[in-house]
Write a protein that holds these residues in place. Structure first.
Motif, PDB file in Angstrom:
ATOM      1  N   ASP A   1     -40.460 -73.108 -56.606  1.00 56.25           N
ATOM      2  CA  ASP A   1     -41.506 -74.080 -56.925  1.00 56.25           C
ATOM      3  C   ASP A   1     -40.988 -75.224 -57.789  1.00 56.25           C
ATOM      4  N   GLY A   2     -39.670 -75.402 -57.837  1.00 53.04           N
ATOM      5  CA  GLY A   2     -39.100 -76.590 -58.453  1.00 53.04           C
ATOM      6  C   GLY A   2     -38.896 -76.490 -59.951  1.00 53.04           C
TER       7      GLY A   2
ATOM      8  N   ALA B   1     -32.685 -68.763 -44.488  1.00 57.39           N
ATOM      9  CA  ALA B   1     -33.377 -68.073 -45.580  1.00 57.39           C
ATOM     10  C   ALA B   1     -33.803 -69.059 -46.663  1.00 57.39           C
ATOM     11  N   ILE B   2     -34.501 -70.091 -46.266  1.00 59.97           N
ATOM     12  CA  ILE B   2     -34.897 -71.145 -47.216  1.00 59.97           C
ATOM     13  C   ILE B   2     -35.728 -70.565 -48.353  1.00 59.97           C
ATOM     14  N   ASP B   3     -35.250 -70.771 -49.582  1.00 59.66           N
ATOM     15  CA  ASP B   3     -35.957 -70.333 -50.789  1.00 59.66           C
ATOM     16  C   ASP B   3     -36.204 -68.834 -50.850  1.00 59.66           C
TER      17      ASP B   3
ATOM     18  N   HIS C   1     -37.215 -77.659 -50.774  1.00 60.86           N
ATOM     19  CA  HIS C   1     -38.217 -76.576 -50.707  1.00 60.86           C
ATOM     20  C   HIS C   1     -39.139 -76.737 -49.502  1.00 60.86           C
ATOM     21  N   SER C   2     -38.553 -76.958 -48.372  1.00 61.08           N
ATOM     22  CA  SER C   2     -39.334 -77.316 -47.192  1.00 61.08           C
ATOM     23  C   SER C   2     -38.566 -76.955 -45.935  1.00 61.08           C
ATOM     24  N   THR C   3     -39.281 -76.824 -44.847  1.00 64.00           N
ATOM     25  CA  THR C   3     -38.627 -76.650 -43.546  1.00 64.00           C
ATOM     26  C   THR C   3     -38.386 -77.977 -42.828  1.00 64.00           C
TER      27      THR C   3
ATOM     28  N   PRO D   1     -52.039 -73.857 -57.873  1.00 62.97           N
ATOM     29  CA  PRO D   1     -51.427 -74.581 -56.752  1.00 62.97           C
ATOM     30  C   PRO D   1     -50.307 -73.812 -56.069  1.00 62.97           C
ATOM     31  N   ASP D   2     -49.639 -72.919 -56.768  1.00 62.20           N
ATOM     32  CA  ASP D   2     -48.597 -72.146 -56.097  1.00 62.20           C
ATOM     33  C   ASP D   2     -49.103 -70.789 -55.635  1.00 62.20           C
TER      34      ASP D   2
END
Lengths: 464, 464, 464, 464
Positions: free
Chosen positions: A423-424, A181-183, A277-279, D422-423
């Protein structure tokens, strides 16, 4: 011929339904992106078992696509899963059962890497919004999904009566069961009367569980074989068995934990972690346990204990160092060698300003814990509202908490990613379960505005 | 100021050299492809320590490139490694030492995945040819390389006196030390007088060690934390301590094993495996041990034992099932559960038609083992030739072996890849260490043409 | 209701078949690898149109998988394509027809990049073997395939009567029609009586067409919008219209070219090229035309001319420079600017030692061309053999050709890849169409053993 | 020996500086992430020429890394570029100059694909913040960057005197010169006295230029060979030569365009486009021209014309269809064929509610254009503020504009991506250049609060 067990009822007198539809709304082809399903009642599908190592169809589902919105629906009576945001078959389909060559665990690991090879990424998969649905009476899950669930938002749903007929035995049963369940953001849901409320398994990296109410579940929450950073904040966990913490690297902030927590390390399986924030995979690791942050939660004791490891409060962390400095010192004193030292030394924990009531016990090195008697906590339904009733002594208000932010939380040891938004951006944990902004000194628990004596607070609203 | 220890010699009388060159021939930039280095004597470089988790420069090296040919050179007196076909800095550079956040093991795992992300593949990296070089008197390695070594060929080299001054302590010291030696072919080398002859660590998938002579090494061969398929065939291992088998999924065919073998499972680290003949990762796994094939090897006993687990012969596999059917039966009898059964049941081994001499002991379920007395094995140098001397009884010739092929070997359990050439072709193991083709009944060991009584066979030639 | 046109026949008297099977043997799911189809007669399927921008099912097909062997079958009467080794739907499915947003060309470009994103590579796709089949009477193709065909081998098939009923109009019709035939080897086939024998479209990089016989086709060969290196060697092209050369960067060696060639640059579409022996994209480019190598071919003139650009011989290259030096000189004389100079200056061609008969004309700068009268070429079937009849004057044997190798051919200008085998080995073009090795002086054309006067040579055999 | 031209000055009397530093602050190694450079004066470096096909060092630079913050600095007197957020050498380093094999254009195309192969993505590259710096007196660029610039933010900088000494000739000179500026946001900068203010070349996908002031530049803006969606909104372009529009798929909203615009299609080069908010390539395409949106801008005429194609206003779009329906109708009427129709038919444009003053001319199909006399526009510096002076007639206020949002803008034809953040969030263009929110009817141009008669508006502030 079909044999059926009517359990003493006369099928000629009663309504009998034989459900043969595999799915009600599920694209035949993968990649059907940006579909909105709004305002339907969808029910009675014989959706098959949807484990993380197989094709995962649901009564309603996205079938390996991107950007769906599923909102304002009533979804019920799926044989297995009501909503699937999971994987498709080409990365593995029950290969352990078929071939017995490797454990399901190993095939699931391969599924992750095969998915990466086949383009599993933010560009093309996940990012679904599932909100304001009522989901109930399903055999396996309200919402299920391995891999396909990444970057999704699940909010304002009511999910109940999942798995409670006990038609199936085994893993994978929960109100919400997600792998990788990333992010994913799970917010403002009311999940009750399930065998397990929410189960986050493998790679809950960047996942946040916030402002939800869990009640009357056999267990409220399970987080398994993942390395953080995951965030659990401003929730009410009101069942006797609150939390199976088979994970590391979590941040638990301003929750109300009515029941017990069980913790366990996992040293016979490794699971992946990813770039921020990535696979994109970055490694696999064990769960050593610990590396958790617990700030300003309320714990209560006195509930029945279901496992040997079940503990009310944070006393189960006793034996862990309380800082990175202490941890490093212990590592060094192990001498030469490489991973062995890291295997021996318990990971640090960061536990402060929690409130322990009715016998719940604090972590041995927590210096600013607050203690209290029985707050007599219960939930009450009234019209469309759900109310938290809690009685608080004057002493509860002495403690000076603070608004926690991303900067207070550091990074998990293994996964060097901050506790932040998908989104960081920095998170400021100033919004309570009622949507109120915290100001000044912060109280423990998910409700920011409380008074001494009995409080009755609207914590969930069916139509918000 | 430099302090030097001259060990009793007078530096004013003797030749003193201060080596300050980091490298002799090493591109500053990555990606300098298709360079040939032929016919040089290259010596005296202060090449730094080259572990798999750091930048790995050598006295001579390829610096993350493709398609070099290094042949007919004399390479000696590198402080650490003479030839590097390893990694560059951007995937990690001594991060454990710098940050102490995670073990070197974990950073090495991340290095693999970072390399994948940065385009580590057959298209751009590796595929070097290192042949007909003489490499000696180095502190760490004759040839070293993590990641950058993939798809390379190392043949007809003589490598000796590596690590024997014991200037350094620890891991990573060997005549040839490769990590992730995917599809690397190590053939017809003569590796002697090293602390460790050849060390294949992590991901020796598709790797083949064939027709080499190992002698007078503290240890001849170590294969570590890899899951197969790797092939070791037609070699002479003539040292007392032959083999550290910390791996699984190997095929060992027609070797002469003079010394002892040690086996050990690794259940506290997982390492990656990959798609077939590729750098694309497919999962990570433990080393359970076993899953090995041993056909038509000669073992001799009577050598000194250096570890508790050291065994002459294959008796160390006792307790492992002898077929996939037996393995599956045992798995099923473990009942429900997933990976636990696979953890408990030992992996099968496939051991047939080996010859055990001078007290070496056979695997308990090997039905067609041959036994014999002392063959009085030794190696003899004569001009440019190296000769194997071996005395054989008549009974040695009774056994009817066969030419093993890819089809006889199946696939390792975890990595579903055949024991085949790097381009996917079938291997027929009919070529012996002398280059002769086997016909008809096949004898155990690497030499196909033998007679009863004493044999003296030219097994390596400096100028071939 | 179905309306049918029986063209004057009485359907009650005749055999009437309504074909409704979409496919006869085609996996429902992608990724069904390593299947062998051997020894069947498969016929009468209503396989739909299979363009490169759609799902491409065939009567028999591999459906986006790896490693099939299709051999010794008789395949006929497919409505569109008998064998498909093409793409599946998820990278585009007739999007131009559906949406009219972009041309089919642009969607095809996107299909390539989407396929890359979804894991189109040597590890998982293509590498099929299609050999020794008889394929005939199909509406679109004997063999079709976009993307899925990479790294395949198509050999010893007889393919005929494809497209000749003219049921369909337009592109994509040919005995063999492949897009992105990276490293595909088409060898020893006999392709006759087709509207177009073989059409290699887009990305025929590393493709080789060798030792085939083409006869009685409306056109024998078309190579389109690709940049080399592709190799056409030792073939017989016996139809009047031999070759649509809408490509650049080809090597044409020792062929017999009975008919005419048409050339055309394509400056309004770019197509991709790739890393060496890989699907990894490296850029897209126009077809400027030229950059071709023509060595030791036989051309004959006198055939009917079907287009304005049709030419017998290589005189159509007049105006192109004859060396890289000349090309560079011309580029420099264009002055400043970037791509403009490359647009203006024609690419060099390398044309030597060809034989021009019956009026076929040589490239103006070919210094060692051989000329001759009418060789009276025809093909003759006799039992299972196919015979080339050709009459040669004494002068034909004067020319001293050589065995061409990879080293003689350089690299195409845009794609920096050698004319080599798929695994990167050098090619020595010493094997003629009959399987004979060339020795000493080499004659022009595909047959190495010829005598003055009439020759009758067995050039194809149905059961080889 | 160094020869120097002192142009009549006596070097013995004057201050002479020989700059030999290649860089002042530039990491030797790639991947040095998350560095902040704040509060410095950095000057006098001999940074070399930094074209998109080479290594691109700057006086200050990020060297292929992620997440830098460069703020509150004074940066001046770089020989070439003051700040580089560009590429490194391994994807190409002046290969056209070195090898002359292909045009620089083709090598640049390859650089993009090589970068993709080497992990150029949001996870590891770009995302820099460059804000509140003063950058001046540089030979090539204030800010330069190919590939490495993705996902960056450039805001509140003052950039001037770039390229004005004319030390260098040719491409790549501008205040800001970016290639592949995917999702880059350029906001609130004041860019003046440059030969070219801002040049966005190749792949300006998702790029936004908003609330900037351009003045006294030879040219203000150039956008080249890119396919949208790019957004230019709420800017003041006050130079005589405003815009080289060598692009397609742009949205131009509420700008003040004082000078002329030149448009040109590019049909001899294709450039890449990408997946939405990603570096993953999806295709390459020509620039057909058009497909632009122009809403609520102010144009003025009367400026000198520097090229044949220079036009004041939007009349240069005459001949383009005004809707997708019209475009599709024209496409269909081209009959059969594929890309040819798309080549012939001009792309539609969407032009509404602009105000044309002092002779600027409207697109022929714009039905709601506003016309007016001379607004007498000029900029005035006063302390730290920059003021726009503009005189408006009453008629200017008649027009009823609206707040444009993402939903009004559709998607470019080739790149199916919305005009969004961008998002992926919707943009509401309600914030004017002064930071005021627009309400009710919206005026043309970047300033929302205006009155009839003379206005003097603070549009930039040095210390905001």
């Amino acid at each position: 011929m079909i044999y059926a067990n009517f359990q003493g009822l006369d099928p000629n007198q009663e309504l009998t339904e034989i459900s043969v539809r595999r799915c009600c709304f599920y694209p035949e082809r993968i990649g059907a992106d940006f579909i909105t399903v709004r305002g339907f009642e969808i029910a009675q599908a014989a959706s098959p078992w949807a484990p993380p190592t197989a094709d995962q169809p649901g009564m309603l589902g996205t079938h390996w696509s991107k950007g769906w919105i599923i909102e304002d629906n009533i979804l019920h009576d799926a044989k297995c899963s009501a909503v699937s945001i999971g994987k498709e078959y080409s990365t593995g389909d029950n290969d352990c059962t078929r071939y017995r060559r490797k454990p399901g665990y190993q095939y699931q690991m391969e599924a992750v890497f095969k998915a990466v090879h086949r383009g599993w990424d933010k560009e093309t998969i996940g990012g679904h919004i599932i909100r304001c649905n009522r989901i109930y009476d399903c055999g396996q899950n309200g919402i299920v999904g391995h891999l396909g669930c990444v970057f999704s938002q699940i909010s304002n749903n009511e999910i109940y009566n999942i798995g409670v007929k006990h038609e199936f035995f085994g893993y994978e049963i929960a109100g919400i069961k997600l792998h990788a369940a990333i992010d994913v953001q799970i917010e403002k849901n009311y999940i009750h009367d399930c065998t397990l409320g929410t189960w986050l398994d493998w790679e809950a990296q960047g996942t946040r569980v916030s402002q939800n109410v869990y009640a009357d579940n056999d267990r409220d929450l399970m987080i398994e074989v993942t390395h953080g950073p995951h965030i659990v904040d401003n929730n009410i966990f009101a069942s006797d068995y609150c939390f199976d913490n088979i994970a590391q690297g979590g941040a638990y902030i301003n929750n109300l934990i009515y029941g017990t927590m069980r913790r366990e390390p996992i040293l016979d399986r490794t699971t992946p972690y990813h770039m921020v924030h990535s696979t994109v995979p970055l490694g696999t690791a064990f769960v050593y346990g610990g590396d958790d942050r617990w700030y300003q939660n309320i714990f209560t004791g006195g509930q029945p204990i279901y496992t040997e490891q079940s503990v009310a409060g944070t006393a189960g962390y006793n034996g862990h160092p309380a800082s990175e400095e202490e941890y490093c010192f212990l590592l060094k004193s192990e001498g030469n060698g490489d991973h062995e030292a890291f295997d021996h030394v318990k990971q640090p924990v960061f536990i402060q300003r929690n409130c322990y009531m009715k016998g719940a016990e604090a972590y041995e090195k927590e210096t600013d814990a607050l203690n209290g008697g029985d707050p007599n906590i219960y939930l009450e339904k009234d019209g469309n509202g759900l109310y938290l009733c809690i009685s608080l002594p004057k002493e509860f208000f002495i403690q000076k908490g603070k608004v926690i932010t991303t900067r207070d939380l550091g990074m998990p040891r293994i996964v060097e990613q901050r506790y932040e938004t998908p989104d960081g951006a920095e998170i400021v944990f100033d919004c309570d379960i009622c949507g109120e902004r915290r100001k000044g000194a912060v109280l423990p628990g998910p409700v920011s505005i409380l008074k001494a004596g009995k409080n009755r607070i609207r914590v969930w609203d069916q139509f918000r």
